[in-house]
Design an enzyme around this catalytic site. Structure first.
Site, PDB file in Angstrom:
ATOM      1  N   LEU A  29     -16.653 -24.644 -55.390  1.00 58.31           N
ATOM      2  CA  LEU A  29     -16.465 -23.487 -56.265  1.00 58.31           C
ATOM      3  C   LEU A  29     -15.004 -23.103 -56.414  1.00 58.31           C
ATOM      4  O   LEU A  29     -14.222 -23.240 -55.471  1.00 58.31           O
ATOM      5  CB  LEU A  29     -17.255 -22.304 -55.702  1.00 58.31           C
ATOM      6  N   HIS A  33     -16.168 -20.286 -61.335  1.00 54.61           N
ATOM      7  CA  HIS A  33     -17.558 -20.058 -60.897  1.00 54.61           C
ATOM      8  C   HIS A  33     -17.738 -18.626 -60.404  1.00 54.61           C
ATOM      9  O   HIS A  33     -18.738 -17.976 -60.692  1.00 54.61           O
ATOM     10  CB  HIS A  33     -17.911 -20.975 -59.720  1.00 54.61           C
ATOM     11  N   LYS A 145     -15.614 -23.508 -70.551  1.00 53.41           N
ATOM     12  CA  LYS A 145     -14.836 -24.740 -70.388  1.00 53.41           C
ATOM     13  C   LYS A 145     -15.681 -25.965 -70.748  1.00 53.41           C
ATOM     14  O   LYS A 145     -15.186 -26.914 -71.340  1.00 53.41           O
ATOM     15  CB  LYS A 145     -14.343 -24.858 -68.955  1.00 53.41           C
ATOM     16  N   GLN A 149     -21.712 -28.505 -73.114  1.00 54.95           N
ATOM     17  CA  GLN A 149     -22.813 -28.161 -72.199  1.00 54.95           C
ATOM     18  C   GLN A 149     -23.420 -26.809 -72.590  1.00 54.95           C
ATOM     19  O   GLN A 149     -24.639 -26.644 -72.589  1.00 54.95           O
ATOM     20  CB  GLN A 149     -22.295 -28.123 -70.759  1.00 54.95           C
ATOM     21  N   SER A 181     -11.236 -26.334 -62.738  1.00 56.98           N
ATOM     22  CA  SER A 181     -12.295 -27.334 -62.686  1.00 56.98           C
ATOM     23  C   SER A 181     -12.322 -27.914 -61.288  1.00 56.98           C
ATOM     24  O   SER A 181     -11.265 -28.080 -60.663  1.00 56.98           O
ATOM     25  CB  SER A 181     -11.981 -28.459 -63.688  1.00 56.98           C
ATOM     26  N   ARG A 183     -12.821 -30.852 -60.637  1.00 59.01           N
ATOM     27  CA  ARG A 183     -12.173 -32.167 -60.711  1.00 59.01           C
ATOM     28  C   ARG A 183     -10.648 -32.074 -60.652  1.00 59.01           C
ATOM     29  O   ARG A 183      -9.987 -33.096 -60.472  1.00 59.01           O
ATOM     30  CB  ARG A 183     -12.610 -32.924 -61.967  1.00 59.01           C
TER      31      ARG A 183
HETATM   32  O1  PAF Z   1     -21.652 -27.358 -65.027  1.00 59.93           O
HETATM   33  C1  PAF Z   1     -22.164 -27.836 -63.999  1.00 59.93           C
HETATM   34  O2  PAF Z   1     -21.699 -27.666 -62.883  1.00 59.93           O
HETATM   35  C2  PAF Z   1     -23.430 -28.673 -64.132  1.00 59.93           C
HETATM   36  O3  PAF Z   1     -23.405 -29.462 -65.258  1.00 59.93           O
HETATM   37  C3  PAF Z   1     -24.732 -27.843 -64.062  1.00 59.93           C
HETATM   38  C4  PAF Z   1     -24.856 -26.896 -65.249  1.00 59.93           C
HETATM   39  C5  PAF Z   1     -24.781 -27.061 -62.776  1.00 59.93           C
HETATM   40  C6  PAF Z   1     -25.955 -28.775 -64.110  1.00 59.93           C
HETATM   41  O4  PAF Z   1     -25.950 -29.670 -63.044  1.00 59.93           O
END
Ligand code: PAF
Length: 274
Positions: A29, A33, A145, A149, A181, A183
């Site tokens: 996190l 988040h 971001k 999605q 992120s 990453r």
């Molecule tokens: O954004 C993310 O971390 C993932 O794609 C999610 C929404 C938790 C689904 O695994």
């Protein structure tokens, strides 16, 4: 804060919660988040987070094995945000033997990330649908971001009449503009310094005031090409809901987005032009 790992425990805990905000995560996190948890807490009173590195949304050559994990640190951060419930299932709890379902919601999954990462959004839609069914949240919170999605999840909820509200929250950035992120942890200090090229390209395009989509794409491409460590995957100027590429920016504005490899690390970012 309760930490639980089975679906049965979530269902039992949920019975005592009239309104619930859900923040689905893959852990490791960061303040992005935590901003979702804060917002969920303030709007819903009770908030649950899930931590699950979902194998089905990673391609065979992607980073599932090395995706950063920090369970104890994540739990401490969630506790500090006054999170009420954390769900940390094993892979077999979510995908027991014989599991076979796939949710493919078509159109919005096909371009951008979907074109480069085949199957990624089927994995995301399937696990998010499961999490929605497990928690039955009042609202679920996601970060802007991951713009595609967000579009995929909004469409999932709309197409399947899921009884919850999807709340998309602004991208949280480092002081120099890099989008937070998990990453980013892959970047060396030198690469980290160069990674601001994404937001610089987006801001250059947004600030140009140009309403011609190809001119905006060109400006983003040209900016990325000024950074030798950066390798461009794609730039896009698309309708924010359908994600179809635009020729000209109309009333609905546009989603500017791009994916860039900085040395080996693939980063994405976006801005909305109203
Ligand atoms: O954004 C993310 O971390 C993932 O794609 C999610 C929404 C938790 C689904 O695994």
């Amino acid at each position: 804060m309760r930490v639980i790992s089975t679906i049965a425990e979530v269902r039992a805990a949920r019975m005592a919660m009239p309104m619930l905000g859900l923040v689905p995560t893959m852990g490791f996190l960061h303040p992005g988040h935590l901003s979702l948890v804060k917002r969920a807490k303030s709007e819903c009173g009770l908030v649950a987070a899930s931590i699950f590195v979902n194998p089905t949304q990673f391609g065979p050559n992607e980073d599932f094995g090395r995706y950063p994990r920090a369970r104890e640190r994540d739990l401490a951060l969630l506790e500090a945000e006054d999170c009420d419930l954390v769900f940390t299932p094993d892979v077999t709890e979510i995908y027991p033997a014989g599991f076979d379902a796939r949710i493919d919601i078509g159109g919005v999954t096909e371009g951008l990330e979907g074109a480069v990462r085949p199957g990624h959004f089927t994995g995301v839609a399937t696990v998010v649908a499961k999490l929605f069914n497990i928690f039955q949240p009042t609202r679920a919170y996601f970060g802007q971001k991951d713009a595609q999605q967000c579009a995929v999840i909004r469409k999932l909820v709309r197409d399947l009449d899921m009884p919850l509200e999807v709340v998309v929250c602004e991208t949280v950035r480092e002081v120099d503009g890099l989008a937070m992120s998990s990453r980013n942890a892959y970047l060396s200090p030198a690469e980290r310094a160069k990674a601001t090229i994404l937001i610089r390209a987006l801001r250059a395009a947004a600030a140009s005031g140009d309403r011609d989509a190809e001119a905006l794409r060109r400006l983003m491409r040209d900016t990325i090409h000024t950074e030798p460590l950066a390798q461009l995957d794609y730039v896009s100027v698309a309708d924010p809901d359908t994600l179809e590429e635009l020729n000209h920016l109309g009333e609905g504005g546009a989603l500017l987005s791009l994916a860039v490899r900085v040395s080996g690390t693939r980063l994405i970012d976006n801005l909305i032009i109203p």
